[in-house]
Design an enzyme around this catalytic site. Structure first.
Site, PDB file in Angstrom:
ATOM      1  N   ASP A   1       1.032  -1.191   0.133  1.00 52.27           N
ATOM      2  CA  ASP A   1       0.027  -0.040   0.058  1.00 52.27           C
ATOM      3  C   ASP A   1       0.896   1.289   0.020  1.00 52.27           C
ATOM      4  O   ASP A   1       1.406   1.515   1.042  1.00 52.27           O
ATOM      5  CB  ASP A   1      -0.760  -0.151   1.310  1.00 52.27           C
ATOM      6  CG  ASP A   1      -1.935   1.103   1.245  1.00 52.27           C
ATOM      7  OD1 ASP A   1      -1.849   2.049   0.306  1.00 52.27           O
ATOM      8  OD2 ASP A   1      -2.871   1.222   2.036  1.00 52.27           O
TER       9      ASP A   1
ATOM     10  N   HIS B   1       1.091   7.556   4.028  1.00 53.03           N
ATOM     11  CA  HIS B   1       1.362   6.949   5.080  1.00 53.03           C
ATOM     12  C   HIS B   1       2.903   7.008   5.483  1.00 53.03           C
ATOM     13  O   HIS B   1       3.668   6.479   5.971  1.00 53.03           O
ATOM     14  CB  HIS B   1       1.088   5.666   4.903  1.00 53.03           C
ATOM     15  CG  HIS B   1      -0.322   5.224   4.727  1.00 53.03           C
ATOM     16  ND1 HIS B   1      -1.336   5.401   5.741  1.00 53.03           N
ATOM     17  CD2 HIS B   1      -1.080   4.828   3.752  1.00 53.03           C
ATOM     18  CE1 HIS B   1      -2.284   5.285   5.370  1.00 53.03           C
ATOM     19  NE2 HIS B   1      -2.349   4.733   4.200  1.00 53.03           N
TER      20      HIS B   1
ATOM     21  N   GLY C   1      -4.780   2.002   8.223  1.00 51.48           N
ATOM     22  CA  GLY C   1      -5.784   1.277   9.131  1.00 51.48           C
ATOM     23  C   GLY C   1      -5.589  -0.360   9.176  1.00 51.48           C
ATOM     24  O   GLY C   1      -5.679  -0.928  10.290  1.00 51.48           O
TER      25      GLY C   1
END
Length: 307
Positions: A204, A209, A227
């Site tokens: 991801d 992030h 998450g």
């Protein structure tokens, strides 16, 4: 679909499917386990030569990330006024059908993951989109896991969407924390490198992030932890507290993602044993005020209860 939509047409959305292939090897499993805080001395999680070497069960969320990337890329074609920065991961359900195959040295396992939209529901300030995602071993066709990823998408007009969610049993149920003292509590101090490590482990690569400037544009003081990383830590804590760390006891989980976690935060998982140990409700908090995961439960296969 080529024309930008002005309303939501469920008859056109629900037949759509997206299929992606992903690959993993032993190093992928080790990196993922470490990204969730696994001890480097636990050889069953960190040494491919160990007879019980395995992936933590929330490894099943990883192929979902690629599938949801494909779905999200198509959202402007079926959601009016869609903007990617208004897209938030709101709820997650995971059911593990069987353990992930362990690749032989030097080899990879190929997964095939197919996603489809289950429902789009009007929430006034936007819509929720629930996506069903099935992952199978591409070589055998055997199903490994099933996920449901529910996104909340702000500022999308709800005309044409459903007015309420479907009742899908455990998949749509919420699991509020009981009003009593937890049966177990575990803490995990995330490192400043946690976001970067999980990005590498999960694939991801959302800059939210890792890049402070992107995070600020998104309204955050700094990069936030993915998450699925936080929920993975919670499931690991449940297994340690109530299943002696036996990942084979894991059946499934459901969670609502509430608030962000920042690298360096101490995440506390509070757990309540119910239904004879078959269900463990939990929530995850940072400090006394910030609940980051709520209305959550892990479902366990029968086994010796760890009290």
């Amino acid at each position: 679909m080529s024309n930008k939509p002005t309303t939501i047409d469920l008859t056109k959305i629900k037949p759509l499917t997206w299929t992606v292939q992903t690959k993993y090897n032993a190093s992928s499993i080790i990196t993922y386990n470490l990204a969730l805080g696994a001890s480097g001395t636990d050889l069953s999680l960190c040494f491919e030569g160990h007879p019980s070497f395995h992936a933590l069960p929330t490894f099943g969320t990883l192929p979902v990330i690629s599938a949801m990337g494909a779905v999200t890329k198509s959202m402007p074609d079926f959601l009016p006024s869609f903007q990617s920065h208004n897209h938030v991961h709101g709820e997650h359900y995971l059911e593990l059908k069987r353990p992930f195959p362990i690749p032989k040295p030097g080899e990879e396992v190929t997964l095939e993951t197919t996603a489809k939209v289950l429902e789009v529901v009007d929430r006034r300030s936007g819509v929720t989109v629930c996506v069903a995602i099935t992952t199978s071993d591409a070589a055998t066709g055997s199903e490994i896991c099933y996920n449901e990823w529910t996104s909340f998408i702000l500022r999308v007009p709800g005309a044409g969407a459903a007015t309420h969610s479907l009742d899908r049993g455990a998949m749509s149920k919420i699991y509020p924390s009981p009003d009593r003292k937890p049966n177990a509590v575990r803490e995990f101090r995330t490192s400043p490198e946690q976001g970067a490590l999980y990005r590498a482990a999960s694939g991801d690569l959302n800059a939210l992030h890792i890049d402070p400037e992107v995070a600020k544009k998104g309204g955050f003081p700094g990069p936030i932890l993915t998450g699925t990383a936080t929920l993975g830590v919670g499931v690991r804590h449940v297994l340690e507290a109530f299943a002696d760390g036996d990942a084979g006891r894991f059946k499934g989980m459901k969670v609502r993602l509430s608030k962000p976690v920042f690298p360096g935060d101490v995440v506390r998982t509070e757990m309540w044993r119910e239904e004879g140990g078959r269900v463990v409700r939990y929530r995850q908090c940072v400090g006394d005020e910030r609940v980051v995961m709520k209305d959550a439960a892990v479902f366990l296969h029968e086994g010796k209860a760890n009290l």
